[in-house]
Write a protein that holds these residues in place. Sequence first.
Motif, mmCIF file in Angstrom:
data_model
loop_
_atom_site.group_PDB
_atom_site.id
_atom_site.type_symbol
_atom_site.label_atom_id
_atom_site.label_comp_id
_atom_site.label_asym_id
_atom_site.label_seq_id
_atom_site.Cartn_x
_atom_site.Cartn_y
_atom_site.Cartn_z
ATOM 1 N N ARG A 159 0.754 -1.197 0.126
ATOM 2 C CA ARG A 159 0.065 -0.051 0.058
ATOM 3 C C ARG A 159 0.854 1.282 0.099
ATOM 4 N N THR A 160 2.147 1.158 0.603
ATOM 5 C CA THR A 160 3.083 2.276 0.690
ATOM 6 C C THR A 160 3.444 2.458 -0.884
ATOM 7 N N GLY A 161 3.663 1.445 -1.558
ATOM 8 C CA GLY A 161 4.059 1.730 -3.051
ATOM 9 C C GLY A 161 3.154 2.280 -3.743
ATOM 10 N N LYS A 162 1.701 1.749 -3.473
ATOM 11 C CA LYS A 162 0.497 2.301 -4.136
ATOM 12 C C LYS A 162 0.442 3.787 -4.245
ATOM 13 N N ARG A 163 0.652 4.238 -2.829
ATOM 14 C CA ARG A 163 0.562 5.553 -2.372
ATOM 15 C C ARG A 163 1.736 6.451 -3.138
ATOM 16 N N TRP A 164 2.948 5.802 -3.212
ATOM 17 C CA TRP A 164 4.055 6.573 -3.931
ATOM 18 C C TRP A 164 3.736 6.807 -5.351
ATOM 19 N N ARG A 165 3.171 5.744 -6.242
ATOM 20 C CA ARG A 165 2.740 5.906 -7.427
ATOM 21 C C ARG A 165 1.598 6.798 -7.670
ATOM 22 N N ASN A 166 0.442 6.655 -6.862
ATOM 23 C CA ASN A 166 -0.679 7.380 -7.259
ATOM 24 C C ASN A 166 -1.141 8.462 -6.465
ATOM 25 N N GLY A 167 -0.355 8.742 -5.327
ATOM 26 C CA GLY A 167 -0.733 9.697 -4.533
ATOM 27 C C GLY A 167 -1.976 9.304 -3.645
ATOM 28 N N THR A 193 -6.515 12.083 7.427
ATOM 29 C CA THR A 193 -5.578 11.929 6.769
ATOM 30 C C THR A 193 -5.169 13.024 5.815
ATOM 31 N N VAL A 194 -3.865 13.593 5.312
ATOM 32 C CA VAL A 194 -3.718 14.597 4.431
ATOM 33 C C VAL A 194 -3.575 14.096 3.240
ATOM 34 N N GLN A 195 -3.598 15.181 2.209
ATOM 35 C CA GLN A 195 -3.257 14.791 0.778
ATOM 36 C C GLN A 195 -1.682 14.156 0.553
ATOM 37 N N ALA A 196 -1.554 13.367 -0.298
ATOM 38 C CA ALA A 196 -0.194 12.948 -0.896
ATOM 39 C C ALA A 196 -0.082 13.152 -2.270
#
Length: 417
Positions: free
Chosen positions: A46-54, A61-64
């Motif tokens: 899930r961390t990788g997915k957040r890195w890829r897609n924000g 939670t804040v926007q990434a």
Amino acid sequence: MEFKIRDRSVNAGTRALVEERRVYLQLVDQGVGYAEAARIVGINVRTGKRWRNGRTASGGTVQALPIEPSGASPKPSGTPLDGPSRYLREADRIHIADRLREKATIRAIAAELGRSPSTVSREIRRNRTVLPDGSWAYRPHAAQRRADQRTPRPKPDKIGQSPQLRDFIQHHLKMRWSPEQICHALRRRFPDRPEMRVTHETIYQALYVQGRGELRRELARALRTGRTRRRPHRHAYKRLPRAIRNMVMISDRPAEAADRAVPGHWEGDLIIGKGGKSAIGTLVERSTRYVMLLHLPVGHSAASTRDALVESVGTLPPHLRRSLTWDQGSEMAAHRAFTVATDVPVYFCNPASPWQRGSNENTNGLLRQYFPKGTDLSDHTRERLDVVAAELNSRPRKTLGWETPAERLAKLLAASN
């Protein structure tokens, strides 16, 4: 890829996973699966997915924003995708990936996106991911990152980076070679070295564009034109509007004038003398190519052109006075007065469209044998103009089956009588 997972339990406080992010995105670009790439660098899937897609903001939670390895500014998740765009966007690339999985053709995908098929084909070829077994896959987010990496401007100039290329170009410019000749010579001399190839436009920019200076400015004088700076070319849509009111455009001209079947439709223009201070008017009948020349001894103002046209057209029989087509020159500002005096409607060509008066343009070229450019045309008398017109009208024309314009006009007059 060898990567040592960092033991984060011994670090005090939080520490950005900069190296992990870089390696993770590099693995994804190389075709490694998302789960496998996360395992190699020691992160959660899930961390990788957040890195890829924000990640969008929700609750506590804040926007990434998505991680951009190229250093380019990331696009906010709320960026609108509606409306036309010169470049493919991430939504377009996702659509391409989805349709490729459905075995859609390139042309079908291009039609759905409103793009050229070559645009979609080039996108797939440039931004696809080559897998270890030699096959390839199109991954939209990886394709978007590759496109963003190529986006930043200005890019390093090719000529300035290669002293050998710069010296080769400068040497041949001194020999008065044209930039296009130099480009072809580079291809022949260095067939296996793409870094030694440039287009002629690259050479022109290196000579003309301010702030570059890859080539010495004095070499610009070795060009055919001898200009030391680029002369801008005005496009039709940038032209200033003419001061002519109530124009009727050529699109409203009768169809009989276009097919040249019916005589009496004329094309007109001016040939200009030295300094734009003198001129001679030209009239060409579209069906027979018969030429009449207008004497303008006191200038080519709207009033002078109108009077000369009324005088010349007034000598024609009524069935040879059907229409007149002219460009949007200011000398025709009094076209309404001419129409009232002769009952001949005037139609105007579109800007920068000389082919709409093709017969007249061809005749003007022939007239330059008698009236060269850069000469004072006011020196020619009415008698001289009549002699030149008679010579042209007695010259056989291939388009008339080798008849002369005078012969073709005589036949038409005899048939009408």
